[in-house]
Design a protein around this motif. Sequence first.
Motif, PDB file in Angstrom:
ATOM      1  N   ILE A 192       0.831  -1.268   0.034  1.00 53.24           N
ATOM      2  CA  ILE A 192      -0.064   0.117   0.107  1.00 53.24           C
ATOM      3  C   ILE A 192       0.901   1.321   0.273  1.00 53.24           C
ATOM      4  CG2 ILE A 192      -1.528   1.222   1.568  1.00 53.24           C
ATOM      5  CD1 ILE A 192      -2.879  -0.647  -0.207  1.00 53.24           C
ATOM      6  N   HIS A 193       1.961   1.201   0.721  1.00 50.79           N
ATOM      7  CA  HIS A 193       2.749   2.347   0.868  1.00 50.79           C
ATOM      8  C   HIS A 193       3.520   2.595  -0.635  1.00 50.79           C
ATOM      9  CE1 HIS A 193       3.582   0.932   5.160  1.00 50.79           C
ATOM     10  NE2 HIS A 193       2.439   1.812   5.307  1.00 50.79           N
ATOM     11  N   ALA A 194       3.959   1.627  -1.279  1.00 46.65           N
ATOM     12  CA  ALA A 194       4.369   1.811  -2.538  1.00 46.65           C
ATOM     13  C   ALA A 194       3.612   1.945  -3.505  1.00 46.65           C
ATOM     14  CB  ALA A 194       4.925   0.200  -2.843  1.00 46.65           C
ATOM     15  N   ILE A 195       2.288   1.640  -3.508  1.00 44.40           N
ATOM     16  CA  ILE A 195       1.481   2.155  -4.607  1.00 44.40           C
ATOM     17  C   ILE A 195       1.027   3.677  -4.571  1.00 44.40           C
ATOM     18  CG2 ILE A 195      -0.708   1.296  -3.587  1.00 44.40           C
ATOM     19  CD1 ILE A 195       0.272   1.293  -7.377  1.00 44.40           C
ATOM     20  N   LEU A 196       0.700   4.011  -3.015  1.00 50.72           N
ATOM     21  CA  LEU A 196       0.688   5.489  -2.754  1.00 50.72           C
ATOM     22  C   LEU A 196       1.714   6.314  -3.030  1.00 50.72           C
ATOM     23  CD1 LEU A 196      -0.869   5.369   0.723  1.00 50.72           C
ATOM     24  CD2 LEU A 196      -1.959   6.114  -1.277  1.00 50.72           C
ATOM     25  N   LEU A 197       2.852   5.971  -3.056  1.00 46.04           N
ATOM     26  CA  LEU A 197       4.243   6.903  -3.451  1.00 46.04           C
ATOM     27  C   LEU A 197       4.175   6.697  -5.052  1.00 46.04           C
ATOM     28  CD1 LEU A 197       6.569   5.851  -0.582  1.00 46.04           C
ATOM     29  CD2 LEU A 197       5.565   8.335  -1.177  1.00 46.04           C
ATOM     30  N   HIS A 198       3.913   5.525  -5.530  1.00 49.47           N
ATOM     31  CA  HIS A 198       4.150   5.610  -7.142  1.00 49.47           C
ATOM     32  C   HIS A 198       3.159   6.313  -7.795  1.00 49.47           C
ATOM     33  CE1 HIS A 198       4.408   4.241 -11.115  1.00 49.47           C
ATOM     34  NE2 HIS A 198       3.213   4.004 -11.115  1.00 49.47           N
ATOM     35  N   ARG A 199       1.866   6.551  -7.287  1.00 46.23           N
ATOM     36  CA  ARG A 199       0.910   7.231  -7.740  1.00 46.23           C
ATOM     37  C   ARG A 199       1.281   8.739  -7.906  1.00 46.23           C
ATOM     38  NH1 ARG A 199      -2.798   3.704  -9.572  1.00 46.23           N
ATOM     39  NH2 ARG A 199      -3.446   1.980  -8.577  1.00 46.23           N
ATOM     40  N   MET A 200       1.768   9.040  -6.787  1.00 46.22           N
ATOM     41  CA  MET A 200       2.238  10.619  -6.737  1.00 46.22           C
ATOM     42  C   MET A 200       3.334  10.570  -7.611  1.00 46.22           C
ATOM     43  SD  MET A 200       3.803  12.052  -2.995  1.00 46.22           S
ATOM     44  CE  MET A 200       2.780  11.130  -2.193  1.00 46.22           C
ATOM     45  N   ALA A 201       4.516   9.673  -7.799  1.00 46.89           N
ATOM     46  CA  ALA A 201       5.563   9.881  -8.558  1.00 46.89           C
ATOM     47  C   ALA A 201       5.034   9.804 -10.185  1.00 46.89           C
ATOM     48  CB  ALA A 201       6.567   8.696  -8.454  1.00 46.89           C
ATOM     49  N   HIS A 202       4.084   8.836 -10.475  1.00 52.36           N
ATOM     50  CA  HIS A 202       3.542   8.942 -11.809  1.00 52.36           C
ATOM     51  C   HIS A 202       2.893  10.210 -12.144  1.00 52.36           C
ATOM     52  CE1 HIS A 202       2.349   6.754 -15.310  1.00 52.36           C
ATOM     53  NE2 HIS A 202       1.120   7.088 -15.058  1.00 52.36           N
ATOM     54  N   TYR A 205      10.358  14.822 -14.127  1.00 53.19           N
ATOM     55  CA  TYR A 205      11.266  13.422 -14.039  1.00 53.19           C
ATOM     56  C   TYR A 205      11.867  13.151 -12.923  1.00 53.19           C
ATOM     57  CZ  TYR A 205       9.462  13.626 -18.843  1.00 53.19           C
ATOM     58  OH  TYR A 205       8.726  13.461 -19.965  1.00 53.19           O
ATOM     59  N   LEU A 206      12.810  14.305 -12.691  1.00 51.79           N
ATOM     60  CA  LEU A 206      13.796  13.846 -11.727  1.00 51.79           C
ATOM     61  C   LEU A 206      13.194  13.627 -10.076  1.00 51.79           C
ATOM     62  CD1 LEU A 206      16.804  13.529 -10.796  1.00 51.79           C
ATOM     63  CD2 LEU A 206      16.781  16.032 -10.498  1.00 51.79           C
ATOM     64  N   ILE A 207      12.290  14.529  -9.782  1.00 51.42           N
ATOM     65  CA  ILE A 207      11.519  14.424  -8.585  1.00 51.42           C
ATOM     66  C   ILE A 207      10.675  13.056  -8.375  1.00 51.42           C
ATOM     67  CG2 ILE A 207       9.809  15.906  -9.215  1.00 51.42           C
ATOM     68  CD1 ILE A 207      11.032  15.774  -5.534  1.00 51.42           C
ATOM     69  N   ALA A 208      10.177  12.897  -9.625  1.00 51.00           N
ATOM     70  CA  ALA A 208       9.484  11.433  -9.784  1.00 51.00           C
ATOM     71  C   ALA A 208      10.305  10.301  -9.622  1.00 51.00           C
ATOM     72  CB  ALA A 208       8.735  11.385 -11.023  1.00 51.00           C
ATOM     73  N   ARG A 209      11.327  10.432  -9.866  1.00 50.47           N
ATOM     74  CA  ARG A 209      12.273   9.146 -10.007  1.00 50.47           C
ATOM     75  C   ARG A 209      12.937   9.228  -8.576  1.00 50.47           C
ATOM     76  NH1 ARG A 209      15.851   5.916 -13.195  1.00 50.47           N
ATOM     77  NH2 ARG A 209      15.834   4.316 -11.993  1.00 50.47           N
ATOM     78  N   PHE A 210      13.033  10.371  -7.732  1.00 44.17           N
ATOM     79  CA  PHE A 210      13.707  10.386  -6.445  1.00 44.17           C
ATOM     80  C   PHE A 210      12.733   9.770  -5.440  1.00 44.17           C
ATOM     81  CE2 PHE A 210      14.473  12.906  -2.651  1.00 44.17           C
ATOM     82  CZ  PHE A 210      15.821  12.384  -2.363  1.00 44.17           C
ATOM     83  N   ILE A 211      11.301  10.098  -5.642  1.00 43.38           N
ATOM     84  CA  ILE A 211      10.351   9.569  -4.941  1.00 43.38           C
ATOM     85  C   ILE A 211      10.309   8.078  -5.079  1.00 43.38           C
ATOM     86  CG2 ILE A 211       7.727   9.367  -4.759  1.00 43.38           C
ATOM     87  CD1 ILE A 211       7.720  12.430  -5.339  1.00 43.38           C
ATOM     88  N   SER A 212      10.403   7.755  -6.328  1.00 40.22           N
ATOM     89  CA  SER A 212      10.396   6.116  -6.517  1.00 40.22           C
ATOM     90  C   SER A 212      11.648   5.570  -5.916  1.00 40.22           C
ATOM     91  CB  SER A 212      10.613   5.904  -8.285  1.00 40.22           C
ATOM     92  OG  SER A 212      11.112   4.728  -8.304  1.00 40.22           O
ATOM     93  N   GLN A 213      12.688   6.215  -5.756  1.00 42.89           N
ATOM     94  CA  GLN A 213      13.973   5.550  -5.181  1.00 42.89           C
ATOM     95  C   GLN A 213      13.656   5.636  -3.579  1.00 42.89           C
ATOM     96  OE1 GLN A 213      16.627   3.904  -6.318  1.00 42.89           O
ATOM     97  NE2 GLN A 213      15.263   3.703  -8.045  1.00 42.89           N
ATOM     98  N   ILE A 214      13.042   6.624  -3.223  1.00 41.95           N
ATOM     99  CA  ILE A 214      12.668   6.644  -1.590  1.00 41.95           C
ATOM    100  C   ILE A 214      11.567   5.660  -1.397  1.00 41.95           C
ATOM    101  CG2 ILE A 214      11.630   7.828   0.193  1.00 41.95           C
ATOM    102  CD1 ILE A 214      14.209   9.531  -0.359  1.00 41.95           C
ATOM    103  N   ASN A 215      10.664   5.430  -2.436  1.00 36.33           N
ATOM    104  CA  ASN A 215       9.717   4.237  -2.081  1.00 36.33           C
ATOM    105  C   ASN A 215      10.560   3.125  -2.031  1.00 36.33           C
ATOM    106  OD1 ASN A 215       7.417   2.839  -2.262  1.00 36.33           O
ATOM    107  ND2 ASN A 215       6.829   3.432  -4.398  1.00 36.33           N
ATOM    108  N   ARG A 216      11.455   2.606  -2.949  1.00 37.83           N
ATOM    109  CA  ARG A 216      12.095   1.452  -2.828  1.00 37.83           C
ATOM    110  C   ARG A 216      12.897   1.394  -1.543  1.00 37.83           C
ATOM    111  NH1 ARG A 216      17.790   0.159  -4.274  1.00 37.83           N
ATOM    112  NH2 ARG A 216      18.034  -1.609  -5.443  1.00 37.83           N
ATOM    113  N   LEU A 217      13.670   2.312  -0.871  1.00 38.89           N
ATOM    114  CA  LEU A 217      14.291   2.333   0.096  1.00 38.89           C
ATOM    115  C   LEU A 217      13.374   1.752   1.336  1.00 38.89           C
ATOM    116  CD1 LEU A 217      17.333   3.480   1.007  1.00 38.89           C
ATOM    117  CD2 LEU A 217      16.421   5.372   2.127  1.00 38.89           C
ATOM    118  N   LEU A 218      12.163   2.485   1.433  1.00 39.33           N
ATOM    119  CA  LEU A 218      11.351   2.256   2.338  1.00 39.33           C
ATOM    120  C   LEU A 218      10.619   0.884   2.225  1.00 39.33           C
ATOM    121  CD1 LEU A 218       9.195   5.638   2.742  1.00 39.33           C
ATOM    122  CD2 LEU A 218      11.101   4.726   4.243  1.00 39.33           C
ATOM    123  N   THR A 219      10.346   0.380   1.086  1.00 37.48           N
ATOM    124  CA  THR A 219       9.389  -0.736   0.781  1.00 37.48           C
ATOM    125  C   THR A 219      10.116  -2.020   0.313  1.00 37.48           C
ATOM    126  OG1 THR A 219       8.598  -0.118  -1.266  1.00 37.48           O
ATOM    127  CG2 THR A 219       7.479   0.686   0.592  1.00 37.48           C
TER     128      THR A 219
END
Length: 222
Positions: free
Chosen positions: A32-42, A50-64
């Motif tokens: 759930i955390h991953a899809i919430l952050l992905h929907r924001m990044a997308h 692109y850069l902020i989206a990719r950064f959120i995606s990497q934070i997502n990876r770190l957390l989940t």
Amino acid sequence: MIQTIKSDIRAVFERDPAVKSLLEILLCYPGIHAILLHRMAHFLYNKRGYLIARFISQINRLLTGIEIHPGAKIGKSFFIDHGMGIVIGETAEIGDNVTLYQGVTLGGTGKEKGKRHPTLKDNVVIGAGAKVLGPITIEDNVKIGAGSVVLDHVPNDSTVVGVPGRIVVRKGKRLNNVDLNHHELPDPVARQIEYLERKIEKLRFEIEDIKRGDHENEHKAL
Ligand SMILES: CC(C)(COP(=O)(O)OP(=O)(O)OC[C@H]1O[C@@H](n2cnc3c(N)ncnc32)[C@H](O)[C@@H]1OP(=O)(O)O)[C@@H](O)C(=O)NCCC(=O)NCCS
Ligand SMILES: CC(=O)OC[C@H](N)C(=O)O
């Protein structure tokens, strides 16, 4: 957006027998955390952030432990159970009511450019550790067994297992161990049609790639 997020939460109640409460979902489900952050990044990716989206995606990876490229398109009622080790590539497209378990890769083969990741239609379930590779389409209501490696288009209402993935159930009928069941012998015409369908799909993606390349070159020339 709110409706889509609600559908993601409902999917946990519908598909995980282990869940006990909404609070548990909000606190303890990395999917759930991953899809919430992905929907924001997308959302930001679509606005060319692109850069902020990719950064959120990497934070997502770190957390989940789940890596979803911000370019990946994901429909409603999406459920990732457990999650750790999932990778979803940039040009992956996912329909509605799709379930992924831990360790799934929706990746490229390393041979394609442009559209290079799979398309999953609705109600697809992909078991733990399965790899689905290349710009192939997995049609509606397909189940992919844990640990499979799928490299070809899969028609609707099928179950695929093994390495490389083979269809073992189609529209509720088992397709393996049919040697002695003469009324269930494999249909060579149907097999040929399936083979041709896969080839057409591959050619379609290649043509799209070429067209995209021409379009980009025209832009550069201008
Ligand atoms: C594939 C799956 C979805 C079952 O689908 P199904 O359509 O109900 O298929 P069946 O159970 O009837 O199995 C069909 C055949 O494939 C075989 N099979 C099932 N899953 C398999 C797998 N992952 N790898 C290899 N063979 C598999 C079965 O033994 C059966 O073979 P048989 O006909 O020789 O007996 C399920 O076995 C699976 O892998 N689910 C993934 C769930 C998961 O990842 N859970 C992790 C939770 S943490
Ligand atoms: C570990 C596992 O099987 O997970 C699947 C599902 N969450 C369940 O509890 O059945």
